[in-house]
Design a protein around this motif. Sequence first.
Motif, short mmCIF file in Angstrom:
data_model
loop_
_atom_site.label_atom_id
_atom_site.label_comp_id
_atom_site.label_asym_id
_atom_site.label_seq_id
_atom_site.Cartn_x
_atom_site.Cartn_y
_atom_site.Cartn_z
N ILE A 249 0.84 -1.20 0.00
CA ILE A 249 0.00 0.00 0.00
C ILE A 249 0.87 1.25 0.00
O ILE A 249 0.60 2.23 -0.71
CB ILE A 249 -0.94 -0.01 1.22
CG1 ILE A 249 -1.86 -1.24 1.17
CG2 ILE A 249 -1.77 1.28 1.26
CD1 ILE A 249 -2.71 -1.34 -0.08
N LEU A 250 1.91 1.25 0.80
CA LEU A 250 2.90 2.33 0.82
C LEU A 250 4.26 1.74 0.47
O LEU A 250 4.57 0.60 0.84
CB LEU A 250 2.95 3.00 2.19
CG LEU A 250 1.69 3.78 2.61
CD1 LEU A 250 1.79 4.22 4.06
CD2 LEU A 250 1.48 4.99 1.71
N ALA A 251 5.07 2.51 -0.23
CA ALA A 251 6.39 2.04 -0.64
C ALA A 251 7.22 1.67 0.60
O ALA A 251 7.17 2.36 1.62
CB ALA A 251 7.10 3.11 -1.45
N GLU A 252 7.96 0.59 0.47
CA GLU A 252 8.81 0.16 1.58
C GLU A 252 10.27 0.56 1.33
O GLU A 252 10.71 1.60 1.77
CB GLU A 252 8.67 -1.36 1.77
CG GLU A 252 7.26 -1.73 2.21
CD GLU A 252 7.07 -3.23 2.40
OE1 GLU A 252 6.18 -3.61 3.20
OE2 GLU A 252 7.79 -4.02 1.74
N GLU A 253 11.01 -0.24 0.59
CA GLU A 253 12.43 0.08 0.37
C GLU A 253 12.67 0.84 -0.93
O GLU A 253 13.65 1.58 -1.05
CB GLU A 253 13.25 -1.21 0.36
CG GLU A 253 13.23 -1.95 1.70
CD GLU A 253 14.03 -3.23 1.64
OE1 GLU A 253 14.59 -3.54 0.56
OE2 GLU A 253 14.11 -3.93 2.66
N HIS A 254 11.81 0.64 -1.92
CA HIS A 254 12.00 1.26 -3.22
C HIS A 254 10.71 1.94 -3.67
O HIS A 254 9.61 1.58 -3.23
CB HIS A 254 12.40 0.21 -4.28
CG HIS A 254 13.76 -0.38 -4.07
ND1 HIS A 254 13.97 -1.42 -3.18
CD2 HIS A 254 14.97 -0.08 -4.63
CE1 HIS A 254 15.25 -1.74 -3.20
NE2 HIS A 254 15.88 -0.95 -4.06
N VAL A 255 10.86 2.91 -4.57
CA VAL A 255 9.70 3.47 -5.28
C VAL A 255 9.82 3.06 -6.73
O VAL A 255 10.93 2.93 -7.27
CB VAL A 255 9.62 5.00 -5.14
CG1 VAL A 255 9.41 5.40 -3.69
CG2 VAL A 255 10.85 5.68 -5.73
N HIS A 256 8.66 2.86 -7.38
CA HIS A 256 8.68 2.29 -8.72
C HIS A 256 7.94 3.11 -9.76
O HIS A 256 7.90 2.73 -10.92
CB HIS A 256 8.11 0.87 -8.67
CG HIS A 256 9.01 -0.10 -7.96
ND1 HIS A 256 8.85 -0.41 -6.63
CD2 HIS A 256 10.09 -0.79 -8.39
CE1 HIS A 256 9.78 -1.28 -6.27
NE2 HIS A 256 10.54 -1.52 -7.31
N TYR A 257 7.30 4.22 -9.36
CA TYR A 257 6.72 5.13 -10.35
C TYR A 257 6.44 6.47 -9.69
O TYR A 257 6.24 6.55 -8.47
CB TYR A 257 5.44 4.57 -10.98
CG TYR A 257 4.28 4.32 -10.03
CD1 TYR A 257 3.30 5.29 -9.82
CD2 TYR A 257 4.13 3.11 -9.36
CE1 TYR A 257 2.23 5.08 -8.98
CE2 TYR A 257 3.06 2.87 -8.51
CZ TYR A 257 2.12 3.86 -8.32
OH TYR A 257 1.03 3.64 -7.49
N VAL A 258 6.47 7.52 -10.49
CA VAL A 258 6.12 8.84 -9.99
C VAL A 258 4.66 8.83 -9.56
O VAL A 258 3.77 8.47 -10.33
CB VAL A 258 6.34 9.92 -11.08
CG1 VAL A 258 5.82 11.27 -10.59
CG2 VAL A 258 7.80 10.01 -11.45
N GLY A 259 4.44 9.20 -8.29
CA GLY A 259 3.08 9.19 -7.76
C GLY A 259 2.80 8.02 -6.85
O GLY A 259 1.73 7.97 -6.22
#
Length: 752
Positions: A94-104
């Motif tokens: 639901i919320l990013a943990e270690e990485h983000v994978h897209y803008v937004g």
Amino acid sequence: MTAQGMLYDERQLRGLGRFVEDETVPGALAMAVLRAPVAHGRIATLDSSAAIDMPGVVAVITAKDLARLGVGPLGLRAPLPDPDDAFHEPRRTILAEEHVHYVGQPVAAVIAETLEQAQDAAEAIELDIDDLPPAIDPTAQNPQIYPDIPGNLAFSWQKGNKAETERLIAHAAHVTRLTVHHPRIAVSPIEPRGAVGAYADGRYTLTVPSQGGGSLRRALSACMGLDLGALRIVTHDVGGSFAVKIWPYPEQVLVLAGSRLTERPVRWIQSRSEAFTADTPGRARVDEGTLALDADGRILAFRIDAVADVGAFLSPAAPSIVTTGAVRPYQQVYDIPGQLYTVRAVLTNATPSDAFRGAGKPESTATLERLIDQAARETGRDPWALRKANLLTPDRWPLPTPMGETIDAGDFPRIARQIEAAADRSGLDARRDASRNRGRLRGAAIGFYVHATGGAVTEISQVRAMPDGTVLVRSGSQDSGQGHAEALKVVAAEALEIDPARIRVEQGDTDWGVDGATGGSNLSSVTMNTVHRTALAMLDHAKETAAEMLEAAPVDIQYGKGAFRIAGTDRAVALEAVAAAMEDEDDAGCMAQLGFEGEHTTWPNGALAVEVEVDPDTGGIRIDRLAGLTDLGRVIDPQRAFGQIIGGIGQATGEALMEGMRFDADGQPLTGSLMDYGLPRADDLPFMAHDWAPTGSPNAILGAKGVGELSSIGAPGAIVNAVIDALSDRGVRHIDMPLTPVTVWQALNGTR
């Protein structure tokens, strides 16, 4: 008259609609979401200590907080049927943990007394991200996004009679090949998404715009580790969806979890800018199309090798959209012996994609229609003559297709004759000359379209007669602006032989025990069918009570025109009197509840004739003439059905001529607001000359086939073909969608 008693149109016109933004829940807190500002990266720092101490802030939620509540990842709605190779589903928290994978992508949520306070606190969260190279173009060699998913390939899938298709292509007299780009589309309903979550006494309530609470409740309950009974979904009016509001989203979980943490209701209303990176977009497919003809112009085979950009994660129905959704009416109205579709679903650093009105079918249809026009020009044939020579004829029904479907009915040659007359093809040359005299280029095209209906088949309906003479119909499907209630009133009234004004239709509450969703143009083929059967079952259930009241045997009781009668006599009792008696006997009253049964697939179809004018000096395109013919079987509500046809063509116009999400090399959206992203407006469409051409269907109990997605499936290809026809004398053979003025001008002038 109360607002609930008004017709849908009147309520909306008088400003009496009830949308999620209208929900004024006492004591509700506001939520703002902190989103990833980069397309791909590792979270180095996420520090909310400054935010939590800001004025009005009640809570800050991170992935660790959700884990403590037992919240898990979002998952698929249904598994992919028969993937060719390994199936890879990235874990979508639901919320990013270690990485983000897209803008937004959501990283944290702030809950405060006011929205302004929540937004200020979200900006105060310290978020540092170490950038990683993004994957942007699904057709290119990209950096690896997930270490355990080789080549970013989520799955590959194939359907059709492969050996026969390849044999026919190899021995064809002529083979046409064309690459067709179907741009990523921002769905953009008039009402953005929103959600109000409330937790009390161990139970959650989510008020949200949706296309049916049943499937949403199942998905969110699984994510949150809840029994179904612990979550209630409520939907009031919905200002358009086109599939974007079907799916579970992180924000829905966050308002529920936020209410649990704060012990107060939590409200989130999406901004239009958020929608461009937070909502599932549609389309996003690149087709390598192949069409094979014999020496006489007979279509032998149609093949697509597709690459689908599914974004950073697999949205709940995305695997089915780019596979089974893409091939249901694959051959459209044409007799094509060889059919083959192959797709590679590639993960990229973009918002996860999913269905948009048509759900995979507009892509396949536009590719086929473009190929037919291209093949006609390459072989010196008239595109319209080539189409007519390859139409399926009614003597073929029922016709099994290589894609596993069975076409039930339709009269495509009749559609062809009527649309040809409506298009006034005999006057086209004179109109071309008139355009030329004004310095314009005129082009024309006629395209067919078919839909295979019934995407959601979980409908459970209720019909209950009330002592006051009204009848309550409850459905699991959900109106998102189409005016379902008026059509369902007609269906229930016919079954009960009463005035439709006596029918009251309710949708949008999972506590009622109904279930289902709107999708795949299923109102006619699924919901109406179920309401009709349920109304008859209610009468059958009431017959015994009516017999007791009339002191007769149930076998001697007949029903008609709102009353039960002893056969052959004038002794009768009204339905409402029976309902009153049953209210006294049983809390359920005079009610029946049934789930959908039967065949859900019908084949509505039609044709669209388009003429455009192109200004060669600017590349500007004006749609000058539209004529349409549609076979919906029985048309329950002609005015609203025509509205659906026009709406689909409007969205197809945007898709063909102006819409398309674009990103820079770092994965940053270049079309992140309505300042940058073009939507069609009223003056982009002319008046449409339209008529109905109904045929029956053995699968349509009430004779109605469905309308919602039909024109959006067929119109993009016809519009593009008309533009290319206008440009063909200048040597232009193909332009990728969207055909914006700049791309048309560049094509005419040989530049990019």
